[in-house]
Design a protein around this motif. Structure first.
Motif, PDB file in Angstrom:
ATOM      1  N   ILE A  72       0.774  -1.161   0.414  1.00 38.21           N
ATOM      2  CA  ILE A  72      -0.320   0.006   0.071  1.00 38.21           C
ATOM      3  C   ILE A  72       0.878   1.160  -0.080  1.00 38.21           C
ATOM      4  CG2 ILE A  72      -1.956   1.414   1.211  1.00 38.21           C
ATOM      5  CD1 ILE A  72      -2.391  -1.655   2.066  1.00 38.21           C
ATOM      6  N   GLU A  73       1.859   0.897   0.730  1.00 38.22           N
ATOM      7  CA  GLU A  73       2.292   2.575   1.191  1.00 38.22           C
ATOM      8  C   GLU A  73       3.206   2.999   0.181  1.00 38.22           C
ATOM      9  OE1 GLU A  73       5.147   2.964   4.079  1.00 38.22           O
ATOM     10  OE2 GLU A  73       3.235   2.147   6.099  1.00 38.22           O
ATOM     11  N   MET A  74       4.033   1.500  -0.833  1.00 35.65           N
ATOM     12  CA  MET A  74       4.879   1.286  -1.758  1.00 35.65           C
ATOM     13  C   MET A  74       3.976   2.294  -2.851  1.00 35.65           C
ATOM     14  SD  MET A  74       7.108  -1.553  -3.723  1.00 35.65           S
ATOM     15  CE  MET A  74       7.424  -1.755  -1.660  1.00 35.65           C
ATOM     16  N   ASN A  75       2.739   1.757  -2.754  1.00 37.44           N
ATOM     17  CA  ASN A  75       1.949   2.239  -4.572  1.00 37.44           C
ATOM     18  C   ASN A  75       1.114   2.946  -4.075  1.00 37.44           C
ATOM     19  OD1 ASN A  75       2.439   0.132  -6.220  1.00 37.44           O
ATOM     20  ND2 ASN A  75       2.259  -1.259  -4.743  1.00 37.44           N
ATOM     21  N   LEU A  76       1.335   4.413  -3.546  1.00 44.45           N
ATOM     22  CA  LEU A  76       0.495   5.380  -3.293  1.00 44.45           C
ATOM     23  C   LEU A  76       1.055   6.518  -3.945  1.00 44.45           C
ATOM     24  CD1 LEU A  76       1.320   6.326   0.910  1.00 44.45           C
ATOM     25  CD2 LEU A  76      -0.822   5.944  -0.553  1.00 44.45           C
ATOM     26  N   SER A  77       1.934   6.152  -4.706  1.00 43.55           N
ATOM     27  CA  SER A  77       2.515   7.078  -6.229  1.00 43.55           C
ATOM     28  C   SER A  77       1.081   7.086  -7.057  1.00 43.55           C
ATOM     29  CB  SER A  77       3.962   7.540  -7.034  1.00 43.55           C
ATOM     30  OG  SER A  77       3.764   5.561  -6.920  1.00 43.55           O
ATOM     31  N   LEU A  78       0.507   5.730  -7.294  1.00 38.65           N
ATOM     32  CA  LEU A  78      -0.918   5.375  -8.194  1.00 38.65           C
ATOM     33  C   LEU A  78      -1.789   6.496  -7.855  1.00 38.65           C
ATOM     34  CD1 LEU A  78      -0.589   1.833  -8.758  1.00 38.65           C
ATOM     35  CD2 LEU A  78       0.407   3.477  -9.823  1.00 38.65           C
ATOM     36  N   VAL A  79      -1.323   6.140  -6.585  1.00 39.16           N
ATOM     37  CA  VAL A  79      -3.219   6.639  -6.304  1.00 39.16           C
ATOM     38  C   VAL A  79      -3.046   8.896  -6.128  1.00 39.16           C
ATOM     39  CG1 VAL A  79      -4.319   7.956  -3.696  1.00 39.16           C
ATOM     40  CG2 VAL A  79      -3.473   5.548  -4.379  1.00 39.16           C
ATOM     41  N   ARG A  80      -1.585   9.378  -6.062  1.00 38.81           N
ATOM     42  CA  ARG A  80      -1.612  10.699  -6.464  1.00 38.81           C
ATOM     43  C   ARG A  80      -1.346  11.226  -7.609  1.00 38.81           C
ATOM     44  NH1 ARG A  80       2.541   9.670  -1.790  1.00 38.81           N
ATOM     45  NH2 ARG A  80       3.711   9.451  -3.498  1.00 38.81           N
ATOM     46  N   PHE A  81      -1.184   9.802  -8.780  1.00 45.21           N
ATOM     47  CA  PHE A  81      -1.014  10.060 -10.173  1.00 45.21           C
ATOM     48  C   PHE A  81      -2.733  10.184 -10.592  1.00 45.21           C
ATOM     49  CE2 PHE A  81      -1.725   8.106 -14.317  1.00 45.21           C
ATOM     50  CZ  PHE A  81      -0.947   8.644 -15.169  1.00 45.21           C
ATOM     51  N   ALA A  82      -3.657   9.202  -9.716  1.00 46.00           N
ATOM     52  CA  ALA A  82      -4.889   8.794 -10.650  1.00 46.00           C
ATOM     53  C   ALA A  82      -5.705  10.683 -10.239  1.00 46.00           C
ATOM     54  CB  ALA A  82      -5.784   8.672  -9.779  1.00 46.00           C
ATOM     55  N   VAL A  83      -5.112  11.141  -8.962  1.00 45.33           N
ATOM     56  CA  VAL A  83      -6.507  12.120  -8.568  1.00 45.33           C
ATOM     57  C   VAL A  83      -5.465  13.532  -9.155  1.00 45.33           C
ATOM     58  CG1 VAL A  83      -6.383  11.030  -5.723  1.00 45.33           C
ATOM     59  CG2 VAL A  83      -4.749  13.018  -6.371  1.00 45.33           C
ATOM     60  N   ARG A  84      -4.912  13.637 -10.166  1.00 48.04           N
ATOM     61  CA  ARG A  84      -4.764  14.980 -10.569  1.00 48.04           C
ATOM     62  C   ARG A  84      -5.814  15.321 -10.736  1.00 48.04           C
ATOM     63  NH1 ARG A  84       1.323  14.193 -12.576  1.00 48.04           N
ATOM     64  NH2 ARG A  84       2.472  13.680 -10.705  1.00 48.04           N
ATOM     65  N   PRO A  85      -6.486  14.407 -12.274  1.00 52.72           N
ATOM     66  CA  PRO A  85      -7.168  15.148 -12.634  1.00 52.72           C
ATOM     67  C   PRO A  85      -8.862  15.730 -11.835  1.00 52.72           C
ATOM     68  CG  PRO A  85      -7.240  12.639 -13.549  1.00 52.72           C
ATOM     69  CD  PRO A  85      -6.657  12.990 -12.118  1.00 52.72           C
ATOM     70  N   TYR A  86      -8.804  15.533 -10.916  1.00 53.22           N
ATOM     71  CA  TYR A  86      -9.725  15.389  -9.897  1.00 53.22           C
ATOM     72  C   TYR A  86      -9.452  17.018  -8.690  1.00 53.22           C
ATOM     73  CZ  TYR A  86     -11.462  11.481 -11.599  1.00 53.22           C
ATOM     74  OH  TYR A  86     -11.811  10.391 -12.564  1.00 53.22           O
ATOM     75  N   ARG A  87      -7.886  17.298  -8.433  1.00 57.05           N
ATOM     76  CA  ARG A  87      -7.634  18.210  -7.265  1.00 57.05           C
ATOM     77  C   ARG A  87      -7.971  19.728  -7.446  1.00 57.05           C
ATOM     78  NH1 ARG A  87      -1.157  17.791  -8.630  1.00 57.05           N
ATOM     79  NH2 ARG A  87      -1.189  18.863 -10.416  1.00 57.05           N
ATOM     80  N   ASP A  88      -8.309  20.320  -8.880  1.00 50.52           N
ATOM     81  CA  ASP A  88      -8.384  21.588  -9.271  1.00 50.52           C
ATOM     82  C   ASP A  88      -9.917  21.634  -8.986  1.00 50.52           C
ATOM     83  OD1 ASP A  88      -6.253  22.031  -8.711  1.00 50.52           O
ATOM     84  OD2 ASP A  88      -5.868  21.548 -10.809  1.00 50.52           O
ATOM     85  N   ARG A  89     -11.182  20.891  -8.822  1.00 49.28           N
ATOM     86  CA  ARG A  89     -12.919  20.978  -8.877  1.00 49.28           C
ATOM     87  C   ARG A  89     -12.733  21.985  -8.328  1.00 49.28           C
ATOM     88  NH1 ARG A  89     -16.082  15.499 -10.643  1.00 49.28           N
ATOM     89  NH2 ARG A  89     -15.218  14.701 -12.710  1.00 49.28           N
ATOM     90  N   PRO A  90     -14.031  23.016  -8.584  1.00 51.15           N
ATOM     91  CA  PRO A  90     -14.302  24.210  -7.596  1.00 51.15           C
ATOM     92  C   PRO A  90     -15.326  23.536  -6.277  1.00 51.15           C
ATOM     93  CG  PRO A  90     -15.570  24.504  -9.680  1.00 51.15           C
ATOM     94  CD  PRO A  90     -14.309  23.162 -10.246  1.00 51.15           C
ATOM     95  N   GLY A  91     -14.939  23.851  -5.499  1.00 54.51           N
ATOM     96  CA  GLY A  91     -15.505  23.208  -4.412  1.00 54.51           C
ATOM     97  C   GLY A  91     -15.840  21.921  -4.407  1.00 54.51           C
ATOM     98  N   GLY A  92     -14.035  21.386  -4.817  1.00 54.59           N
ATOM     99  CA  GLY A  92     -14.580  19.522  -4.603  1.00 54.59           C
ATOM    100  C   GLY A  92     -13.344  19.895  -3.189  1.00 54.59           C
ATOM    101  N   PRO A  93     -13.129  18.564  -2.957  1.00 55.73           N
ATOM    102  CA  PRO A  93     -12.880  17.994  -0.789  1.00 55.73           C
ATOM    103  C   PRO A  93     -11.098  18.267  -1.694  1.00 55.73           C
ATOM    104  CG  PRO A  93     -13.415  15.653  -2.609  1.00 55.73           C
ATOM    105  CD  PRO A  93     -14.111  16.771  -3.239  1.00 55.73           C
ATOM    106  N   GLU A  94     -10.466  18.709  -0.645  1.00 55.75           N
ATOM    107  CA  GLU A  94      -8.894  18.779  -0.009  1.00 55.75           C
ATOM    108  C   GLU A  94      -8.050  17.489  -0.528  1.00 55.75           C
ATOM    109  OE1 GLU A  94      -7.657  21.676   0.685  1.00 55.75           O
ATOM    110  OE2 GLU A  94      -9.332  22.404   1.082  1.00 55.75           O
ATOM    111  N   LEU A  95      -7.007  17.532  -1.142  1.00 55.65           N
ATOM    112  CA  LEU A  95      -6.161  17.188  -1.821  1.00 55.65           C
ATOM    113  C   LEU A  95      -5.958  15.474  -1.291  1.00 55.65           C
ATOM    114  CD1 LEU A  95      -4.370  15.940  -4.579  1.00 55.65           C
ATOM    115  CD2 LEU A  95      -2.912  17.255  -3.338  1.00 55.65           C
TER     116      LEU A  95
END
Length: 308
Positions: A72-95
């Motif tokens: 899980i810890e070793m592959n957190l980079s996959l999670v950070r890569f997957a959340v990129r398209p969603y992090r700048d949504r207005p009014g969306g949750p924090e990163l």
């Protein structure tokens, strides 16, 4: 014969056995102390080996949990890569919140991965992570919970409205949207009404142009007065409505009174005379007027409450 046997035995002894070397999964002591610091290249190399190791261990054991947590810890980079398209949504949750949601998808991918299928882990993990994030937005982004069918219809209406606005040069009507999407006007109207539940505004927020007032950031109207808020446009219950209902319920009860009691009520509550004046008018004492009023009002009260 003896020499031949000796030579044969010597040949067997000196001929090496040919074996096929198979890679073995890494032991837990080969895993870095801090898996999050592993480079992406090393993570790609170690992940398949650790997944094979995890698949061979018994669930619930200490070593199984250690290998699983390391993956899980070793592959957190996959999670950070997957959340990129969603992090700048207005009014969306924090990163950080998105990463936590995506990590749930990563854990599901690790638990369901089967090394025997000979597929890349990222091929399974990224859809799981993205799906978990999309589910989070679907379940939490709306201020009012509406059926998934209407949520998807809202997205279609938004895209269709943008396309038609560029073609028509004006805001499309429900009929235009219905024809463009192949829906009925009732379905379009249902989707437009449901779209109102996507976001909510505070009742103390300043009223915007669509609310019949100008919006501004200063909290003041152009004349220097306090700008109206949405709370100012919220109606209140008219107290006169209750009086109308009471009169409507009281009318048949009053019509059932005799002439004497009706006259006393009229002089007391319409002409606003005192009990003494009423007594002198009808020829009775003030005490009798008081008893007649008390008894009559009690009967009317019971009749309006349905107790009689």
């Amino acid at each position: 014969m003896t020499t031949t046997a000796t030579e044969s035995n010597t040949t067997k002894a000196t001929t090496p056995h040919t074996t096929t070397a198979t890679p073995t999964p890494p032991r837990t002591d080969e895993v870095p102390d801090c898996p999050r610091d592993v480079t992406t290249r090393d993570a790609r190399r170690l992940t398949p080996l650790l997944l094979e190791r995890l698949h061979s261990l018994e669930r619930g054991t200490r070593e199984y949990q250690y290998v699983r947590n390391t993956l899980i810890e070793m592959n957190l980079s996959l999670v950070r890569f997957a959340v990129r398209p969603y992090r700048d949504r207005p009014g969306g949750p924090e990163l950080d919140d998105l990463i936590q949601v995506g990590t749930i998808g990563l854990i599901k991918a690790i638990d369901r991965f089967d090394p025997g299928r000979n597929t890349q882990f990222t091929t399974l993990a990224l859809p799981f992570i993205s799906g978990e994030i999309k589910r989070h937005f679907r379940d939490t982004a709306w201020a009012v919970r509406v059926p998934r069918r209407l949520q998807e219809l809202r997205s279609e209406l938004v895209r269709a409205a943008e396309e038609l606005a560029s073609v028509l040069g004006t805001e499309p009507t429900p009929a235009d949207l219905a024809e463009h999407l192949g829906l009925t006007e009732d379905e379009v109207r249902e989707g437009l009404v449901a779209a109102n539940g996507y976001s909510a505004r505070s009742i103390d927020a300043q009223a915007g142009p669509g609310d019949g007032a100008e919006a501004g950031g200063s909290g003041r109207s152009p004349g220097g007065r306090r700008a109206p808020t949405l709370a100012d446009s919220v109606g209140e219950v008219d107290p006169g409505l209750e009086a109308v209902e009471n009169r409507h319920a009281l009318a048949p009860l009053l019509s059932g009174l005799d002439e004497r009691r009706s006259r006393i009520l009229r002089m007391r509550f319409v002409e606003e005379r005192t009990q003494r004046e009423i007594g002198e008018e009808i020829g009775v004492s003030q005490m009798q007027v008081s008893r007649i009023l008390s008894r009559t009002l009690s009967e009317l009260r019971k009749g309006m409450l349905g107790d009689g």
